[in-house]
Design an enzyme around this catalytic site. Structure first.
Site, PDB file in Angstrom:
ATOM      1  N   GLY A  98       1.284  32.619  46.772  1.00 17.83           N
ATOM      2  CA  GLY A  98       0.060  32.576  47.558  1.00 17.83           C
ATOM      3  C   GLY A  98       0.311  31.953  48.908  1.00 17.83           C
ATOM      4  O   GLY A  98       1.421  31.534  49.232  1.00 17.83           O
ATOM      5  N   GLY A 100       0.671  29.340  50.764  1.00 20.52           N
ATOM      6  CA  GLY A 100       0.871  27.908  50.580  1.00 20.52           C
ATOM      7  C   GLY A 100       0.790  27.110  51.861  1.00 20.52           C
ATOM      8  O   GLY A 100       0.624  25.897  51.829  1.00 20.52           O
ATOM      9  N   ASP A 133       3.860  20.495  51.408  1.00 21.58           N
ATOM     10  CA  ASP A 133       2.959  19.857  52.361  1.00 21.58           C
ATOM     11  C   ASP A 133       2.133  20.854  53.177  1.00 21.58           C
ATOM     12  O   ASP A 133       1.237  20.459  53.922  1.00 21.58           O
ATOM     13  CB  ASP A 133       3.735  18.950  53.319  1.00 21.58           C
ATOM     14  CG  ASP A 133       4.852  19.674  54.056  1.00 21.58           C
ATOM     15  OD1 ASP A 133       4.762  20.903  54.233  1.00 21.58           O
ATOM     16  OD2 ASP A 133       5.834  19.010  54.451  1.00 21.58           O
ATOM     17  N   ARG A 184      -0.970  33.507  63.896  1.00 18.11           N
ATOM     18  CA  ARG A 184      -0.479  34.866  63.737  1.00 18.11           C
ATOM     19  C   ARG A 184      -1.651  35.846  63.770  1.00 18.11           C
ATOM     20  O   ARG A 184      -2.757  35.516  63.359  1.00 18.11           O
ATOM     21  CB  ARG A 184       0.267  35.011  62.402  1.00 18.11           C
ATOM     22  CG  ARG A 184       1.360  33.972  62.218  1.00 18.11           C
ATOM     23  CD  ARG A 184       2.327  34.339  61.124  1.00 18.11           C
ATOM     24  NE  ARG A 184       1.741  34.320  59.797  1.00 18.11           N
ATOM     25  CZ  ARG A 184       2.455  34.471  58.673  1.00 18.11           C
ATOM     26  NH1 ARG A 184       3.761  34.686  58.741  1.00 18.11           N
ATOM     27  NH2 ARG A 184       1.878  34.427  57.499  1.00 18.11           N
ATOM     28  N   ARG A 191      -0.308  41.968  51.161  1.00 21.77           N
ATOM     29  CA  ARG A 191       1.100  42.153  50.804  1.00 21.77           C
ATOM     30  C   ARG A 191       1.233  42.908  49.487  1.00 21.77           C
ATOM     31  O   ARG A 191       0.303  42.954  48.689  1.00 21.77           O
ATOM     32  CB  ARG A 191       1.767  40.785  50.633  1.00 21.77           C
ATOM     33  CG  ARG A 191       1.578  39.847  51.793  1.00 21.77           C
ATOM     34  CD  ARG A 191       1.511  38.398  51.342  1.00 21.77           C
ATOM     35  NE  ARG A 191       1.236  37.513  52.477  1.00 21.77           N
ATOM     36  CZ  ARG A 191       2.181  36.938  53.201  1.00 21.77           C
ATOM     37  NH1 ARG A 191       3.453  37.102  52.884  1.00 21.77           N
ATOM     38  NH2 ARG A 191       1.860  36.183  54.227  1.00 21.77           N
ATOM     39  N   ASP A 260       6.607  39.646  48.093  1.00 20.64           N
ATOM     40  CA  ASP A 260       5.474  38.924  48.684  1.00 20.64           C
ATOM     41  C   ASP A 260       5.593  38.843  50.204  1.00 20.64           C
ATOM     42  O   ASP A 260       4.640  38.423  50.870  1.00 20.64           O
ATOM     43  CB  ASP A 260       5.353  37.524  48.080  1.00 20.64           C
ATOM     44  CG  ASP A 260       6.637  36.714  48.211  1.00 20.64           C
ATOM     45  OD1 ASP A 260       7.610  37.067  47.528  1.00 20.64           O
ATOM     46  OD2 ASP A 260       6.670  35.745  48.995  1.00 20.64           O
ATOM     47  N   ASN A 261       6.723  39.273  50.757  1.00 20.50           N
ATOM     48  CA  ASN A 261       6.913  39.297  52.207  1.00 20.50           C
ATOM     49  C   ASN A 261       6.834  40.712  52.762  1.00 20.50           C
ATOM     50  O   ASN A 261       7.269  40.950  53.892  1.00 20.50           O
ATOM     51  CB  ASN A 261       8.264  38.691  52.587  1.00 20.50           C
ATOM     52  CG  ASN A 261       8.334  37.209  52.300  1.00 20.50           C
ATOM     53  OD1 ASN A 261       7.322  36.526  52.221  1.00 20.50           O
ATOM     54  ND2 ASN A 261       9.534  36.686  52.130  1.00 20.50           N
ATOM     55  N   ASP A 270       6.423  37.702  57.903  1.00 21.97           N
ATOM     56  CA  ASP A 270       7.043  36.459  57.450  1.00 21.97           C
ATOM     57  C   ASP A 270       8.466  36.305  57.981  1.00 21.97           C
ATOM     58  O   ASP A 270       9.450  36.585  57.292  1.00 21.97           O
ATOM     59  CB  ASP A 270       7.029  36.364  55.919  1.00 21.97           C
ATOM     60  CG  ASP A 270       5.665  35.975  55.392  1.00 21.97           C
ATOM     61  OD1 ASP A 270       4.788  35.653  56.213  1.00 21.97           O
ATOM     62  OD2 ASP A 270       5.467  35.998  54.170  1.00 21.97           O
TER      63      ASP A 270
END
Length: 503
Positions: A98, A100, A133, A184, A191, A260-261, A270
């Site tokens: 997801g 993140g 983070d 972006r 995706r 996922d990219n 990405d």
């Protein structure tokens, strides 16, 4: 902005006057989670893409802009969302990923009517951060900012970047670094992995609403057709194959071709451990975290097809209630990829060689040249750019490009075949051919050592090299007097800069 540009784009507007179109955020919350950005302390604008802002209709003088683009203030009347997805990472299934460290902060309509999404990368943790983070570091943010705009200028489909904001906030990666946030921009950030997520969770009922959203917004000619999912997937596969053909023919390595990219729109998505090759190697691996070389240069076309196979598997429940029929549809769509890729790649290689037609034997001509480049570890970008100097009205050695070759005699033999091929289609207007070739063979690409120099200056508070590279890479095909050093091969000590997944 010149008057004619103002007529085309419309006058820039303050953010609260831009037309919102929250189609993606309007989907069910099974697809995303509303989450606020984490404030970024002491933001500093490293670069703002004024040209893209004008295209979006954004008033660059809006006083709220810096706060919004750093995550310190919400976009007017829009609740930011982070998307859930899964994916195959280095070939292994990962069931929960997801956004993140990314948040979609707005969906707007440009003055030309196109809908785009704006997304902050590095704006803090989300429910999908998996203990991280949620921040991005300045080093990797500069690389993404520069490369997405460089790819756009090369004519390669890509997400783009509106702004880059830095902060002295410390962020721990392989070493202690400082934070940054990139804004972006793309028509969609959906995706492959978003469809995989629901398929593998046994929730096929969630596939259709997401697919219908994508079709309605980006493939409207398919709306309402009973076979719309199959026809849509054909276009997705074709776009993916064509994209990777473009990567291959500019010597671009993505580095992390996980599902996922991969963009459902066929965009380069990405930017992590990417790289434009300097010395050409067929098996070049740009990501030193890719220990097995899964995503090496020569593997990218096959990985693209494999990723399409994962998407097709996930979409199978929408193709037919009959499993055999659905499997047959999947197979037919999957098999489109190879032919589409081969056609697109050969056409682009032919363009790079200045060939007007594609003929039998051209694949062999290209392969022989790439073998020469590989054996000599010749500079990929410089070699193709200098090929425009080859003349058909003379059999003299090809000065310039010949010096890039480790085996000049073998190259001379290839040039003889190349000249014969040019003459065979009566392509003997050397000046006109040189102009065509220089329009498809860039002089300037984002080499790793150039990006690194910009990063090191920015870390010291000097953002001027980022601005210089943005101007330079915005015109990659043009001769730019005084900028020749940016087209040179890297010095020996900078030839082997390593980029990892932490990039």
């Amino acid at each position: 902005m010149r008057p004619q540009e103002a007529l085309l784009h419309g006058a820039p507007k303050p953010l609260e006057q831009l037309p919102l179109d929250p189609c993606y955020a309007g989907l069910s919350d099974v697809y995303h989670t509303v989450v606020s950005p984490t404030p970024l302390p002491h933001p500093r604008v490293v670069h703002f893409n004024a040209a893209l802002a004008a295209e979006l209709g954004i008033d660059a003088g809006d006083q709220a802009l810096v706060d919004i683009l750093s995550g310190n203030r919400p976009w007017p009347d829009y609740a930011p969302v982070a998307s859930v997805y899964a994916g195959h990472q280095f070939g292994a299934w990962v069931s929960q990923l997801g956004d993140g460290r990314a948040l979609t902060i707005a969906e707007i309509r440009k003055p030309d009517g196109e809908r785009v999404e704006l997304q902050l990368k590095g704006a803090g943790p989300t429910p999908y951060s998996r203990g991280s983070d949620g921040r991005a570091v300045l080093r990797s943010s500069i690389r993404e900012y520069l490369c997405s705009e460089a790819m756009h200028a090369l004519g390669i489909p890509t997400t783009r970047c509106l702004s880059l904001v830095a902060s002295p906030q410390p962020v721990q990666r392989e070493t202690l670094e400082t934070a940054a946030v990139v804004c972006r921009v793309a028509p969609s950030f959906v995706r492959f992995g978003q469809f995989e997520f629901f398929y593998h969770r046994g929730q096929p009922e969630q596939l259709a609403p997401l697919a219908d959203h994508v079709i309605a917004q980006h493939f409207p000619h398919l709306c309402g057709r009973p076979d719309r999912y199959a026809r849509w997937l054909e276009e997705v596969v074709d776009r993916t194959a064509q994209l990777i053909a473009q990567w291959q023919t500019v010597g671009f390595c993505h580095g992390v071709m996980n599902t996922d990219n991969f963009s459902i729109l066929g965009l380069t998505l990405d930017y992590g451990p990417f790289g434009f090759m300097d010395a050409f190697r067929q098996h070049h691996v740009c990501n030193h975290s890719d220990y097995e070389g899964r995503y090496g240069y020569d593997s990218q076309p096959l990985i693209g097809q494999w990723n399409c196979s994962r998407l097709l598997q996930a979409m199978q429940p929408l193709l037919s209630d009959d499993q055999d029929e659905a499997a047959a549809i999947v197979t037919a769509i999957y098999e489109r990829y190879s032919a589409t890729y081969s056609r697109a790649a050969l056409r682009r290689w032919a363009d790079k060689l200045g060939l007007i037609e594609v003929r039998d034997g051209d694949t062999r001509l290209v392969s022989q040249l790439l073998t020469l480049l590989h054996h000599g570890k010749s500079d990929f970008t410089r070699s193709f750019r200098l090929l425009s100097r080859v003349r058909t009205d003379s059999d003299a050695p090809a000065v310039g490009v010949r010096e890039e070759m480790a085996d000049p005699a073998a190259f001379d033999a290839w040039v003889a075949s190349y000249r014969a091929r040019l003459r065979a289609e009566q392509n003997t207007d050397d000046a006109a051919r040189a102009v065509r070739m220089d329009r498809v063979n860039p002089k300037y690409v984002l080499r790793n050592h150039l990006a690194q120099a910009a990063i090191e200056r920015a870390l010291d508070g000097d953002d001027s090299e980022v601005a210089t590279l943005m101007r330079l890479l915005g015109r990659p095909y043009d001769e730019q007097p005084g900028m020749e050093r940016y087209a040179a091969a890297p010095p020996d000590e900078l030839r082997h800069l390593e980029i990892s997944c932490s990039s």
